[in-house]
Enzyme design. Sequence first.
Site, PDB file in Angstrom:
ATOM      1  CE1 TYR A 458     -20.879 142.261 -50.084  1.00 45.05           C
ATOM      2  CE2 TYR A 458     -18.885 141.923 -51.386  1.00 45.05           C
ATOM      3  CZ  TYR A 458     -19.575 141.784 -50.194  1.00 45.05           C
ATOM      4  OH  TYR A 458     -18.981 141.175 -49.116  1.00 45.05           O
ATOM      5  CB  SER A 538     -22.315 142.334 -45.970  1.00 46.17           C
ATOM      6  OG  SER A 538     -21.253 141.814 -45.210  1.00 46.17           O
ATOM      7  CG  ASP A 621     -24.773 139.904 -38.782  1.00 45.93           C
ATOM      8  OD1 ASP A 621     -23.771 139.155 -38.822  1.00 45.93           O
ATOM      9  OD2 ASP A 621     -25.081 140.667 -39.711  1.00 45.93           O
ATOM     10  CG  HIS A 656     -23.937 138.492 -42.369  1.00 44.58           C
ATOM     11  ND1 HIS A 656     -23.830 139.805 -41.948  1.00 44.58           N
ATOM     12  CD2 HIS A 656     -23.261 138.427 -43.548  1.00 44.58           C
ATOM     13  CE1 HIS A 656     -23.119 140.489 -42.833  1.00 44.58           C
ATOM     14  NE2 HIS A 656     -22.769 139.689 -43.811  1.00 44.58           N
TER      15      HIS A 656
END
Length: 684
Positions: A458, A538, A621, A656
């Site tokens: 991430y 993301s 999203d 999302h």
Amino acid sequence: MTTTNPLQYPATKKVDTADTYFGTKVPDPYRWLEDDRAADTKEWVKAENKVTQAYLSQIPYRDAMHEHLKQLWNYEKYSAPFKEGKYTYFYKNDGLQSQAVLWRQIGDGAPEVFLDPNKFSVDGTTSMQGINFTRDGSMAAYQLSEGGSDWRKVSVIKTEDKSIVGDTLIDVKFSDIAWKGNDGFYYSSYDKPKAGSQLAGITQYHKLFYHKLGTAQSSDVLIFGGDATPRRYIGAYLTEDERFLVITAAKETTGNELYIQDLSNPNSLIQNIVDNFDNQHHVLTNVGSKLYILTNLYEPNFKIVTVDASDPKTINWKDFIPATDDVLTASTGGGKIFAEYLKDATSFVQQYDMDGKLERTITLPAIGTANGFSAKKEEKEVYYTFTNYVYPPTIFKLDIASGVSTLYKKSGVRFDPEKYESKQVFYPSKDGTKIPMIITWKKGTVMNGKNPLLLYAYGGFGVSLTPAFSTSNIILLEHGGIYAVPNLRGGGEYGERWHVAGTKMKKQNVFDDFIAAAEYLIKHKYTSKDYLAISGGSNGGLLVGAVMAQRPDLCKVALPAVGVMDMLRYNKFTAGAGWSYDYGTAEDNQEMFNYLYSYSPYHALKPAIYPATMVTTADHDDRVVPAHSFKFAARLQEYQNGPAPVIIRIETKAGHGAGQSTEQVISGQVDKWAFMFWNMGVKY
């Protein structure tokens, strides 16, 4: 692996659109895909999904894999219980239910269904996103998300007979519910975009309202925000005794102002405690007028301070639990404070009394992640859930007085932890910084460079990736595969310094950390280029996109999910402008523009031989709008000079990620593994 037909991608038109930044003209030929309402965008989505489904449906074992993952998924899943009024509540999913059901019971009595979100919609895509009870437990307000949207509805019910109270509130976004007695509650929202797309329109300033039960939403009172104090994110909650209203206000995703209002005094005004956005602060609890505040003021790893509410300015703060080398979060239960530390991305928990005396270190079952330790002041026990990559989520009950943990609920997943192992390594990044990474595999796996390996990360927003079990990963591990998770800079694993080291003009550190992880795994024969897949969602989707552009030769398969792909325009949609603390914006100055332009995944792509890529996004999203993925996929299809497929999987009636039905989750995971295995030639 063989494909019967070379892929024929839909013809994607290009338009003559460009923006000029500091004298540099930047073409944006796929700008038209930003309009999610346009007929030609909808046609493009339909055409791309057709290609994607045709490609995935030719994989001979996809159906068998789907059946297998369904069987693995089909076991009862419980949440830790929590008490509200006379009832104990808990969530439970029988196995394959679309959404978890909220149950309740009195003492050891028979449990009954309290709320079943599966009955909110025919296809299971309406989900319950949080519920808040009055202090006496007699009423509850719960939030509903339709199709995964961040826009919510709020319904209020009496818990005794589940009858609806008043009208349903609409257009609520990024909000908690904070009850004030039984009269009403505080909530936050934005003005819904009037012109253009409801999905992608900018949501600029948050507002905190008070809703009095039995009155129309249109008459709700503005408490904070709006024109007087424009803030992008406003949160509110009450201390457990309901004496203090606490308001946090922020312009970006990091750093907040702090305010309180003493509700025991009808004439009290909202009082400012911290008047800047430089640090993060949260009121944990209070004892009378004494406030306990978790903060990273002067201490990037966080500490807890106390101060009297009569004069709460930072100059009067006194250290209560000082900062250490490990990052601190905290919760309260049974009149105690549980200090939860991250030690190399794993949990370490200590119990303190309200005078700051350390009572004990909680003994955890293994090295991993412990969450929970939260209950009301009068409770004698707290529950926590423990997990790691080979330890399915298990709920324990902790007796607060003795410190003894007992097993409360074991996971029913069909998985034998004894057959698998996890190991933490530390590898050097490009600049020599040591980065931790946890690698998981089935015992007996031969490290010969031929193991399919999924590298997931991430690296942003101070988010910490801590060890957690995944039912889906069983598919990979069973087939001699390896799962690796590095804790990149930009995350919160080592506090605010670690976070800042991966922001703005230092964002390249994050990509370098990820590339170095891949190179370490290849060098030590865990895998090789032909068996490596990179994955992230993301901000992690941005990571995968940027690394693909910089190192198209790094891996065999790339799986960027719901990614932030256009770094020059991300701040033009929904709440994107709030991400500028991490990213900076193209409008800031020429240097920031040049930096963003150089790594922005959409802009950094050039004709090259790219890995097999499945971009994933969803039509609802409204956090990272699908236009990011649409534009990136269109350009990647244009620039792919190699034989590997570039497809985009667009989930419908989903957002999302939160609130997806179980079937949506399983199908998405199956397509990920099938695409990865097929392109690596891994036998299933």
